[in-house]
Design an enzyme around this catalytic site. Sequence first.
Site, mmCIF file in Angstrom:
data_model
loop_
_atom_site.group_PDB
_atom_site.id
_atom_site.type_symbol
_atom_site.label_atom_id
_atom_site.label_comp_id
_atom_site.label_asym_id
_atom_site.label_seq_id
_atom_site.Cartn_x
_atom_site.Cartn_y
_atom_site.Cartn_z
ATOM 1 C CE1 TYR A 175 1.740 26.565 -40.081
ATOM 2 C CE2 TYR A 175 2.164 28.408 -38.614
ATOM 3 C CZ TYR A 175 1.550 27.889 -39.732
ATOM 4 O OH TYR A 175 0.744 28.707 -40.497
ATOM 5 C CD1 TRP A 221 4.986 26.580 -41.519
ATOM 6 C CD2 TRP A 221 4.364 27.861 -43.250
ATOM 7 N NE1 TRP A 221 4.807 25.759 -42.608
ATOM 8 C CE2 TRP A 221 4.421 26.513 -43.681
ATOM 9 C CE3 TRP A 221 3.980 28.849 -44.168
ATOM 10 C CZ2 TRP A 221 4.124 26.134 -44.998
ATOM 11 C CZ3 TRP A 221 3.682 28.465 -45.472
ATOM 12 C CH2 TRP A 221 3.753 27.136 -45.878
#
Length: 327
Positions: free
Chosen positions: A56, A21
């Site tokens: 992401y 992430w």
Amino acid sequence: MRSREFGPTKRLVSEIGFGAWAIGANWGHVDENDAIAALNETLDRGVTFIDTADVYGDGLSERLIARALKGRAGQKPFVATKAGRRLPKQEVSGYSTANLTTWVDRSLKNLEVETLDLVQLHCPPTDLYYQPEVFERLEDLVKQGKIRNYGVSVERVEEAIKAVEFPGVASVQIIFNIFRQRPAETFFALAKHKQVAIIARVPLASGLLSGKFRPDTRFEASDHRQFNRKGEAFDVGETFSGVPYEVGLAAVEKIRPLVGDAAMAQFALRWILMFDAVTVAIPGARNATQARSNAAAAELPALGPETMAELKTIYDRDIKPHVHQRW
């Protein structure tokens, strides 16, 4: 680096993984070269599990992983991605065959592979777990050869318990750390019984459990630790594990004397590995130094029973009232 069996797949993965992430978005600026260096250092240290998602950085995280892996020889790591958060509004109807196929095809392109190792529904609405047809659509994607396995990423323990009723669910990703201990009460035993892999995410409580933050620490405007403290953008449990910042800082100071010679982040990761139901913990890293430190957590000796008991006491007294019944 020790390995653990990834649920019904029987594939072995490293017990410390890489959460991607942070190299995609929402953690402040990350230089792409630093991100590639973090990935390479991670793999050099024996990590064989990478977790990402299609949202992401709008696919940037997936593309960086593909770029890093392209130049490496040998067996490729197990790469898990997620799908579902591209919906403008989270509704069960959005998890249609057409949408799931579109998301999967996009991840296949970003990751530059012919088949995805694992696709996880990305914190979908609770009602989805009562709609078997969604999981049937994932089964169809397996039959088409687009994905090998599927799982779910959940916010709530109740969602995790419901998800493993579906026999094809290979894994559940859930927040689990010193500040979020509820999954260990009931869900872990159930997952072991069902032979479902557990991916422990947010293992450092968004960095709180690194022991490096202070009351005056400032985060970039693009960092969720700045813009999502009250759940303005997504579930507040994803930021500092839902623990009020000042409460978390005070608890960290009570943990600090227990840490010994290790870095606190490594200590916190080793705590997670004390639970054999956990398959892999996925700390993030934005540079090679952080990646190296995370991987080294697997080398720490087991925590003693007195230390584990004291950490449970700190949780029960200081953290539990803020988080336990919410997730």
